[in-house]
Write a protein that holds these residues in place. Structure first.
Motif, mmCIF file in Angstrom:
data_model
loop_
_atom_site.group_PDB
_atom_site.id
_atom_site.type_symbol
_atom_site.label_atom_id
_atom_site.label_comp_id
_atom_site.label_asym_id
_atom_site.label_seq_id
_atom_site.Cartn_x
_atom_site.Cartn_y
_atom_site.Cartn_z
ATOM 1 N N GLU A 59 -18.999 6.432 3.642
ATOM 2 C CA GLU A 59 -19.989 5.397 3.337
ATOM 3 C C GLU A 59 -21.141 5.937 2.501
ATOM 4 N N GLN A 60 -21.458 7.211 2.662
ATOM 5 C CA GLN A 60 -22.585 7.806 1.932
ATOM 6 C C GLN A 60 -22.395 7.759 0.417
ATOM 7 N N LEU A 61 -21.148 7.649 -0.047
ATOM 8 C CA LEU A 61 -20.881 7.633 -1.486
ATOM 9 C C LEU A 61 -20.616 6.232 -2.037
ATOM 10 N N HIS A 62 -20.598 5.234 -1.176
ATOM 11 C CA HIS A 62 -20.225 3.894 -1.621
ATOM 12 C C HIS A 62 -21.103 3.379 -2.754
ATOM 13 N N GLN A 63 -22.405 3.576 -2.642
ATOM 14 C CA GLN A 63 -23.312 3.022 -3.645
ATOM 15 C C GLN A 63 -23.099 3.668 -5.011
ATOM 16 N N ILE A 64 -22.946 4.982 -5.032
ATOM 17 C CA ILE A 64 -22.730 5.679 -6.302
ATOM 18 C C ILE A 64 -21.382 5.295 -6.899
ATOM 19 N N ILE A 65 -20.365 5.182 -6.064
ATOM 20 C CA ILE A 65 -19.044 4.784 -6.561
ATOM 21 C C ILE A 65 -19.101 3.377 -7.143
ATOM 22 N N TYR A 66 -19.815 2.487 -6.466
ATOM 23 C CA TYR A 66 -19.912 1.101 -6.941
ATOM 24 C C TYR A 66 -20.608 1.028 -8.297
ATOM 25 N N HIS A 67 -21.574 1.894 -8.523
ATOM 26 C CA HIS A 67 -22.306 1.901 -9.793
ATOM 27 C C HIS A 67 -21.534 2.600 -10.913
ATOM 28 N N ASN A 68 -20.481 3.317 -10.563
ATOM 29 C CA ASN A 68 -19.688 4.065 -11.551
ATOM 30 C C ASN A 68 -18.201 3.834 -11.285
ATOM 31 N N GLN A 69 -17.814 2.579 -11.221
ATOM 32 C CA GLN A 69 -16.493 2.247 -10.713
ATOM 33 C C GLN A 69 -15.350 2.839 -11.539
ATOM 34 N N ARG A 70 -15.347 2.639 -12.831
ATOM 35 C CA ARG A 70 -14.228 3.141 -13.627
ATOM 36 C C ARG A 70 -14.102 4.660 -13.507
ATOM 37 N N LEU A 71 -15.218 5.350 -13.636
ATOM 38 C CA LEU A 71 -15.211 6.812 -13.594
ATOM 39 C C LEU A 71 -14.810 7.339 -12.218
ATOM 40 N N LEU A 72 -15.405 6.779 -11.170
ATOM 41 C CA LEU A 72 -15.200 7.350 -9.840
ATOM 42 C C LEU A 72 -13.969 6.805 -9.133
ATOM 43 N N TYR A 73 -13.465 5.643 -9.543
ATOM 44 C CA TYR A 73 -12.147 5.223 -9.056
ATOM 45 C C TYR A 73 -11.075 6.139 -9.646
ATOM 46 N N TYR A 154 -12.869 16.039 -4.455
ATOM 47 C CA TYR A 154 -13.696 14.938 -4.947
ATOM 48 C C TYR A 154 -15.133 15.386 -5.184
ATOM 49 N N LEU A 155 -15.695 16.107 -4.241
ATOM 50 C CA LEU A 155 -17.093 16.511 -4.373
ATOM 51 C C LEU A 155 -17.284 17.551 -5.473
ATOM 52 N N TYR A 156 -16.288 18.396 -5.686
ATOM 53 C CA TYR A 156 -16.379 19.372 -6.778
ATOM 54 C C TYR A 156 -16.498 18.654 -8.121
ATOM 55 N N TYR A 157 -15.604 17.693 -8.363
ATOM 56 C CA TYR A 157 -15.630 16.971 -9.634
ATOM 57 C C TYR A 157 -16.859 16.067 -9.739
ATOM 58 N N LEU A 158 -17.280 15.495 -8.616
ATOM 59 C CA LEU A 158 -18.466 14.640 -8.635
ATOM 60 C C LEU A 158 -19.690 15.441 -9.082
ATOM 61 N N LYS A 159 -19.791 16.667 -8.604
ATOM 62 C CA LYS A 159 -20.910 17.529 -9.003
ATOM 63 C C LYS A 159 -20.834 17.856 -10.488
ATOM 64 N N GLN A 160 -19.623 18.057 -11.010
ATOM 65 C CA GLN A 160 -19.468 18.316 -12.445
ATOM 66 C C GLN A 160 -19.900 17.104 -13.265
#
Length: 261
Positions: A59-73, A154-160
């Motif tokens: 749940e902690q990542l839901h907001q960021i994923i929602y704001h970057n849907q194409r990239l983070l999906y 997931y977190l490794y790439y998210l940080k990149q």
């Protein structure tokens, strides 16, 4: 658009069939599209057992994923694929190259935002000697190992992505633009368990595609879940996954943004 009424000449039973609207939220139109999709995918499956594996985002990542849907999906698919392929090639688990299908789902039965991926994994694979190696009755990778590997990927790439300036932050999430705040978020996500699920559920290869088809062409609320509709509200049934799958009802206000209103 209209429709047609069919009547049985023997018993007089009537059935209404509406003309296609081609709307992605329509149960009738999506049912036809699902059948076409399943038929086209039959050539991709093998006559072998499959596993159902689910990867869920915290749940902690839901907001960021929602704001970057194409990239983070896309990143969800990437992390799932690398997790399964790397672990399955490890002789500690299977030592073979597997095949799988993945389908993204972004809501739960209660219509809350809930991004997760359903994956159908072949119960075996090809070794480096090009020989078939079957998996055991249980999934060959433990849920704990799967979850931790997926979390790390997931977190490794998210940080990149953050370092490359690829992420967008809006509204309350703008605070995560701060480097220290974003690192705190990553640390929090590293410290919690990510939910994964595995089960051998399918009865033959064709059932695999039928199951996937229900996810690729599923609408938010199917007709059989709707209990009542009036001018202001819609009430439908849900299963509470956090409470032993107990059935309950949810009532929402209808609005211009609500599907089907």
């Amino acid at each position: 658009m209209g429709g047609r009424t069919y009547e049985c000449g023997s018993c007089g039973h009537n059935q209404v069939s509406y003309n296609s609207c081609r709307n992605r939220h329509c149960t009738q139109c999506q049912g036809v599209n699902k059948d076409i999709w399943v038929d086209n995918r039959k050539k991709d499956i093998l006559n072998a057992p499959y596993y159902h594996v689910v990867f869920t985002m915290p749940e902690q990542l839901h907001q960021i994923i929602y704001h970057n849907q194409r990239l983070l999906y896309d990143l969800m698919y990437k992390a799932v694929a690398e997790t399964l392929m790397e672990l399955s090639k490890d002789t500690k688990y299977l030592g073979a190259q597997i095949g799988f299908f993945s389908v993204l789902h972004t809501w739960g039965q209660n219509l809350h935002y809930h991004p997760h991926i359903h994956t159908v994994v072949l119960a075996g694979g090809l070794t480096e000697q090009n020989e078939w190696r079957a998996a055991s009755k249980k999934f060959f990778i433990s849920v704990k190992v799967l979850s931790r590997k997926f979390r790390g990927k997931y977190l490794y790439y998210l940080k990149q992505y953050y370092r490359q300036g690829l992420l967008e932050f809006y509204n309350d999430a703008k605070i995560n633009k701060n480097k220290e705040v974003f690192q705190d978020l990553l640390d929090k996500c590293y410290s919690i368990d990510w939910y994964s699920y595995t089960k051998r559920t399918f009865d033959g290869p064709l059932a695999v595609m039928e199951y996937l088809g229900r996810y690729t062409h599923r609408i938010a609320i199917s007709n059989n879940r709707i209990i009542s509709i009036d001018e202001d509200t819609i009430t439908f049934g849900v299963r509470d996954y956090q409470n032993d799958n107990k059935k309950k009802t949810v009532t929402l206000l209808r609005s211009n943004s609500f599907a089907g209103s």
